[in-house]
Design a protein around this motif. Structure first.
Motif, short mmCIF file in Angstrom:
data_model
loop_
_atom_site.label_atom_id
_atom_site.label_comp_id
_atom_site.label_asym_id
_atom_site.label_seq_id
_atom_site.Cartn_x
_atom_site.Cartn_y
_atom_site.Cartn_z
N ILE A 189 43.42 50.19 48.08
CA ILE A 189 42.05 49.75 47.82
C ILE A 189 41.93 49.15 46.43
CG2 ILE A 189 40.93 51.34 49.42
CD1 ILE A 189 40.43 53.20 47.01
N SER A 190 43.05 48.91 45.77
CA SER A 190 43.02 48.36 44.42
C SER A 190 43.25 46.87 44.39
CB SER A 190 44.07 49.06 43.54
OG SER A 190 43.73 50.43 43.39
N SER A 191 43.68 46.29 45.51
CA SER A 191 43.94 44.86 45.54
C SER A 191 43.72 44.33 46.96
CB SER A 191 45.38 44.57 45.10
OG SER A 191 45.71 43.21 45.31
N ASN A 245 29.88 36.16 38.44
CA ASN A 245 30.87 35.75 37.42
C ASN A 245 32.19 36.50 37.56
OD1 ASN A 245 29.02 33.94 36.34
ND2 ASN A 245 28.30 35.38 34.76
N ASN A 246 32.15 37.69 38.08
CA ASN A 246 33.38 38.48 38.23
C ASN A 246 34.02 38.32 39.61
OD1 ASN A 246 33.75 39.87 35.64
ND2 ASN A 246 31.82 40.91 36.13
N PHE A 254 35.57 43.07 45.38
CA PHE A 254 36.24 42.13 44.49
C PHE A 254 37.70 42.00 44.90
CE2 PHE A 254 32.67 43.90 42.23
CZ PHE A 254 32.10 42.82 41.56
N GLU A 255 38.39 41.01 44.31
CA GLU A 255 39.80 40.80 44.63
C GLU A 255 40.69 41.88 44.01
OE1 GLU A 255 41.46 38.46 46.55
OE2 GLU A 255 39.46 38.02 47.33
N THR A 256 40.34 42.35 42.83
CA THR A 256 41.20 43.28 42.11
C THR A 256 40.37 44.44 41.53
OG1 THR A 256 40.98 42.14 39.98
CG2 THR A 256 42.76 41.41 41.46
N GLU A 257 41.11 45.49 41.18
CA GLU A 257 40.49 46.66 40.54
C GLU A 257 39.91 46.29 39.17
OE1 GLU A 257 41.67 51.29 39.33
OE2 GLU A 257 43.24 49.84 39.87
N ALA A 258 40.60 45.44 38.45
CA ALA A 258 40.15 45.08 37.10
C ALA A 258 38.79 44.38 37.13
CB ALA A 258 41.19 44.17 36.44
N ARG A 259 38.55 43.52 38.11
CA ARG A 259 37.27 42.82 38.22
C ARG A 259 36.14 43.79 38.56
NH1 ARG A 259 37.12 37.24 38.51
NH2 ARG A 259 39.16 36.18 38.40
N ALA A 260 36.43 44.74 39.43
CA ALA A 260 35.40 45.71 39.81
C ALA A 260 35.03 46.59 38.62
CB ALA A 260 35.90 46.57 40.97
N LYS A 261 36.03 47.04 37.89
CA LYS A 261 35.76 47.88 36.72
C LYS A 261 34.97 47.11 35.65
CE LYS A 261 38.03 51.01 33.46
NZ LYS A 261 37.19 50.56 32.32
#
Length: 282
Positions: A106-108, A159-160, A184-191
């Motif tokens: 669920i991270s990517s 924007n994210n 979102f596409e990635t965990e980093a964008r969601a965070k």
């Protein structure tokens, strides 16, 4: 005429001379009686000793017979195999791979391939948390994430790279809460989205729930993320009353729904991890 004194006999002549023949006969008689007594005692002693020896022999023989019997009842010793050169079982020294981590799925978007639907995250007509029952109202799903927001949150999602926003409203005892999950596409964008969160989710009315938390009413808002998902909530009173820190009912309903959103995201990862573990070439 005779007089007895001191056990001696005196002669009939009366001249005071002892009758030596009578004394000798009496002494011989006493000696015979003493000998007979000694012989009789010896016989009795011999008989007693014989009885003791006999008893000891019988007892000893009985004990020996019992011991022999007990020995005959012991199990025979186990028979060992003659050939002990058979090979022992071997075990691989390579440890099996650990089970897949649900969070990896669920991270990517590259691994998270399961369909994303409203019913997948918010199934049924009600939500039960312990002894608390929350009735589900309206739901929605939109590819344009900004349409389900208020204030600055819409532009932050866009924007994210938010690709989908799913919302559902629940009510309990005059309190309503809308919970939303942004993809979102990635965990980093969601965070990053959760950290930048401003404004808030737009409340969703319908399905038995009147409009709430609109027109500047003070409501409770939350924002968080897990994996490639950011999740939000907005909750307040159906009668338009402003929410304060003393309104524990609003906080309790909001906490139930945000916890449920987190669990549903994690469950999505668990299901895909289990499926991957069951595949032979995974």
């Amino acid at each position: 005429m005779s007089f007895g004194q001191g056990g001696a006999s005196w002669g009939p002549g009366g001249d005071g001379t002892p009758d030596w023949a009578a004394l000798a006969e009496e002494s011989a008689a006493r000696a015979r009686r003493k000998k007979l007594l000694m012989i009789g005692g010896g016989v009795l002693a011999t008989v007693a000793i014989g009885a003791i020896v006999t008893t000891a022999v019988v007892t000893s023989n009985g004990g020996k017979g019992k011991a022999d019997k007990n020995a005959s009842q012991l199990p025979a010793p186990a028979e060992l195999p003659e050939d002990t050169s058979a090979p022992e079982p071997s075990f691989s020294s390579v440890a099996p791979p650990p089970p897949p981590d649900p969070k990896e799925f669920i991270s990517s978007a590259k691994k998270d391939k399961a369909p994303i639907t409203v019913d997948g995250f918010f199934p049924g007509k009600k939500l039960t948390m312990g002894d608390r029952v929350h009735l589900k109202g309206a739901t929605s799903s939109a590819a344009n994430c900004a349409n389900g927001t208020q204030g600055a949150l819409g532009s932050i999602l866009t924007n994210n790279g938010c690709t989908q926003l799913i919302r559902a409203t629940y009510r309990k005892d005059g309190v309503a809460v809308t919970v939303g999950i942004a993809v979102f596409e990635t965990e980093a964008r969601a965070k990053k989205t959760a950290d930048q969160a401003s404004g808030g989710l737009a409340s969703l009315s319908g399905g038995g729930v009147d409009t709430f938390c609109r027109g500047g009413t003070v409501c409770l808002r939350t924002a968080n993320s897990y994996g490639r998902y950011a999740y939000f909530s907005i909750g307040g009173f159906l009668n338009g009353k402003r929410v304060t820190t003393a309104d524990k009912d609003v906080y309790a309903v909001s906490k139930d729904l945000t916890n449920f959103a987190f669990r549903q995201i994690h469950r999505r990862g668990q299901l895909q991890a289990s499926q991957a573990a069951a595949e032979p070439n995974s």
